[in-house]
Design a protein around this motif. Structure first.
Motif, PDB file in Angstrom:
ATOM      1  N   SER A 197     -55.049 -62.866 -46.056  1.00 11.46           N
ATOM      2  CA  SER A 197     -53.741 -63.342 -45.612  1.00 11.46           C
ATOM      3  C   SER A 197     -52.875 -62.186 -45.112  1.00 11.46           C
ATOM      4  N   THR A 198     -52.837 -61.108 -45.878  1.00 10.44           N
ATOM      5  CA  THR A 198     -51.985 -59.991 -45.463  1.00 10.44           C
ATOM      6  C   THR A 198     -52.495 -59.330 -44.190  1.00 10.44           C
ATOM      7  N   LEU A 199     -53.809 -59.266 -44.009  1.00 14.46           N
ATOM      8  CA  LEU A 199     -54.352 -58.683 -42.775  1.00 14.46           C
ATOM      9  C   LEU A 199     -54.033 -59.564 -41.566  1.00 14.46           C
ATOM     10  N   MET A 200     -54.087 -60.868 -41.763  1.00 11.72           N
ATOM     11  CA  MET A 200     -53.849 -61.788 -40.646  1.00 11.72           C
ATOM     12  C   MET A 200     -52.364 -61.916 -40.306  1.00 11.72           C
ATOM     13  N   THR A 201     -51.508 -61.967 -41.321  1.00 10.62           N
ATOM     14  CA  THR A 201     -50.084 -62.192 -41.049  1.00 10.62           C
ATOM     15  C   THR A 201     -49.354 -60.945 -40.586  1.00 10.62           C
ATOM     16  N   THR A 202     -49.932 -59.771 -40.821  1.00  4.94           N
ATOM     17  CA  THR A 202     -49.277 -58.545 -40.377  1.00  4.94           C
ATOM     18  C   THR A 202     -49.896 -57.971 -39.106  1.00  4.94           C
ATOM     19  N   ALA A 203     -50.911 -58.626 -38.564  1.00  7.20           N
ATOM     20  CA  ALA A 203     -51.538 -58.153 -37.319  1.00  7.20           C
ATOM     21  C   ALA A 203     -50.587 -58.369 -36.148  1.00  7.20           C
ATOM     22  N   TRP A 204     -50.698 -57.508 -35.139  1.00  8.80           N
ATOM     23  CA  TRP A 204     -49.883 -57.715 -33.948  1.00  8.80           C
ATOM     24  C   TRP A 204     -50.735 -58.349 -32.861  1.00  8.80           C
ATOM     25  N   ALA A 205     -50.096 -59.200 -32.082  1.00 11.22           N
ATOM     26  CA  ALA A 205     -50.801 -59.973 -31.058  1.00 11.22           C
ATOM     27  C   ALA A 205     -51.309 -59.077 -29.940  1.00 11.22           C
ATOM     28  N   MET A 206     -52.450 -59.451 -29.405  1.00 12.84           N
ATOM     29  CA  MET A 206     -53.013 -58.732 -28.266  1.00 12.84           C
ATOM     30  C   MET A 206     -52.360 -59.240 -26.985  1.00 12.84           C
ATOM     31  N   ASP A 207     -52.563 -58.530 -25.902  1.00 11.35           N
ATOM     32  CA  ASP A 207     -51.994 -58.901 -24.609  1.00 11.35           C
ATOM     33  C   ASP A 207     -52.685 -60.159 -24.084  1.00 11.35           C
ATOM     34  N   GLN A 208     -51.980 -61.280 -24.093  1.00 13.79           N
ATOM     35  CA  GLN A 208     -52.567 -62.559 -23.695  1.00 13.79           C
ATOM     36  C   GLN A 208     -52.884 -62.633 -22.207  1.00 13.79           C
ATOM     37  N   GLY A 250     -44.771 -58.769 -47.326  1.00 16.57           N
ATOM     38  CA  GLY A 250     -43.610 -59.624 -47.533  1.00 16.57           C
ATOM     39  C   GLY A 250     -43.981 -61.030 -47.948  1.00 16.57           C
ATOM     40  N   LEU A 251     -45.013 -61.599 -47.345  1.00 16.56           N
ATOM     41  CA  LEU A 251     -45.446 -62.959 -47.666  1.00 16.56           C
ATOM     42  C   LEU A 251     -46.965 -62.992 -47.671  1.00 16.56           C
ATOM     43  N   VAL A 252     -47.534 -63.556 -48.739  1.00 13.10           N
ATOM     44  CA  VAL A 252     -48.980 -63.652 -48.870  1.00 13.10           C
ATOM     45  C   VAL A 252     -49.336 -65.093 -49.201  1.00 13.10           C
ATOM     46  N   TYR A 253     -50.275 -65.655 -48.461  1.00 14.43           N
ATOM     47  CA  TYR A 253     -50.743 -67.019 -48.708  1.00 14.43           C
ATOM     48  C   TYR A 253     -51.980 -66.970 -49.587  1.00 14.43           C
ATOM     49  N   GLU A 254     -51.886 -67.561 -50.759  1.00 16.55           N
ATOM     50  CA  GLU A 254     -53.025 -67.646 -51.678  1.00 16.55           C
ATOM     51  C   GLU A 254     -53.777 -68.940 -51.381  1.00 16.55           C
ATOM     52  N   ALA A 255     -55.061 -68.835 -51.136  1.00 14.67           N
ATOM     53  CA  ALA A 255     -55.882 -70.026 -50.873  1.00 14.67           C
ATOM     54  C   ALA A 255     -56.984 -70.102 -51.916  1.00 14.67           C
ATOM     55  N   PHE A 256     -57.157 -71.281 -52.466  1.00 12.94           N
ATOM     56  CA  PHE A 256     -58.184 -71.501 -53.474  1.00 12.94           C
ATOM     57  C   PHE A 256     -59.269 -72.405 -52.910  1.00 12.94           C
ATOM     58  N   LYS A 282     -48.414 -52.093 -42.137  1.00  7.84           N
ATOM     59  CA  LYS A 282     -47.696 -53.312 -42.544  1.00  7.84           C
ATOM     60  C   LYS A 282     -48.447 -54.073 -43.629  1.00  7.84           C
ATOM     61  N   ALA A 283     -49.778 -53.962 -43.648  1.00  8.23           N
ATOM     62  CA  ALA A 283     -50.574 -54.706 -44.623  1.00  8.23           C
ATOM     63  C   ALA A 283     -50.303 -54.260 -46.052  1.00  8.23           C
ATOM     64  N   ALA A 333     -63.066 -54.077 -42.970  1.00  5.01           N
ATOM     65  CA  ALA A 333     -63.541 -53.851 -44.338  1.00  5.01           C
ATOM     66  C   ALA A 333     -62.856 -52.626 -44.959  1.00  5.01           C
ATOM     67  N   VAL A 334     -62.720 -51.573 -44.199  1.00  6.94           N
ATOM     68  CA  VAL A 334     -62.073 -50.364 -44.714  1.00  6.94           C
ATOM     69  C   VAL A 334     -60.595 -50.627 -44.992  1.00  6.94           C
ATOM     70  N   ILE A 335     -59.932 -51.330 -44.100  1.00 13.11           N
ATOM     71  CA  ILE A 335     -58.508 -51.617 -44.310  1.00 13.11           C
ATOM     72  C   ILE A 335     -58.327 -52.561 -45.498  1.00 13.11           C
ATOM     73  N   ALA A 336     -59.252 -53.526 -45.657  1.00  9.97           N
ATOM     74  CA  ALA A 336     -59.191 -54.422 -46.817  1.00  9.97           C
ATOM     75  C   ALA A 336     -59.377 -53.629 -48.107  1.00  9.97           C
ATOM     76  N   ALA A 337     -60.292 -52.669 -48.111  1.00  3.99           N
ATOM     77  CA  ALA A 337     -60.492 -51.824 -49.295  1.00  3.99           C
ATOM     78  C   ALA A 337     -59.252 -50.971 -49.565  1.00  3.99           C
ATOM     79  N   TYR A 338     -58.630 -50.485 -48.516  1.00  9.27           N
ATOM     80  CA  TYR A 338     -57.393 -49.699 -48.635  1.00  9.27           C
ATOM     81  C   TYR A 338     -56.284 -50.539 -49.281  1.00  9.27           C
ATOM     82  N   VAL A 339     -56.124 -51.774 -48.811  1.00  9.99           N
ATOM     83  CA  VAL A 339     -55.109 -52.671 -49.379  1.00  9.99           C
ATOM     84  C   VAL A 339     -55.443 -52.980 -50.838  1.00  9.99           C
TER      85      VAL A 339
END
Length: 86
Positions: free
Chosen positions: A27-38, A62-68, A57-58, A7-13
């Protein structure tokens, strides 16, 4: 504690991109996240979602997916059709 952090990072963005919709921010939070150790989590991506949020990175993803609302309705209808025929 992940929800308060997200929530804080979303408010920052949102402060830097005031014209972005909630789906843009998600979209920006999900696409710029780094993967955890699988190797540490057996369930993989289903256990941790998109991974660790990267607030730096958020800011410039670079790329944002708009969903309606209509996009979600289309997916739901297609999913129901697939369930009926399978």
């Amino acid at each position: 504690m992940s929800c308060p952090h997200a929530a804080v990072i979303a408010a920052y963005v949102k402060t830097l991109h005031s014209d972005w919709s909630p789906s843009d921010i998600q979209s920006t939070l999900m696409t710029t996240a780094w993967a955890m150790d699988q190797s540490k989590i057996q369930d993989g991506e289903f256990a941790y979602g998109s991974g660790h949020i990267n607030p730096i990175k958020a800011i410039d993803p670079g790329l944002v997916y708009e969903a309606f609302k209509e996009d979600y309705i289309k997916v739901d209808v297609q999913h129901r059709v697939c369930l009926r025929f399978n």
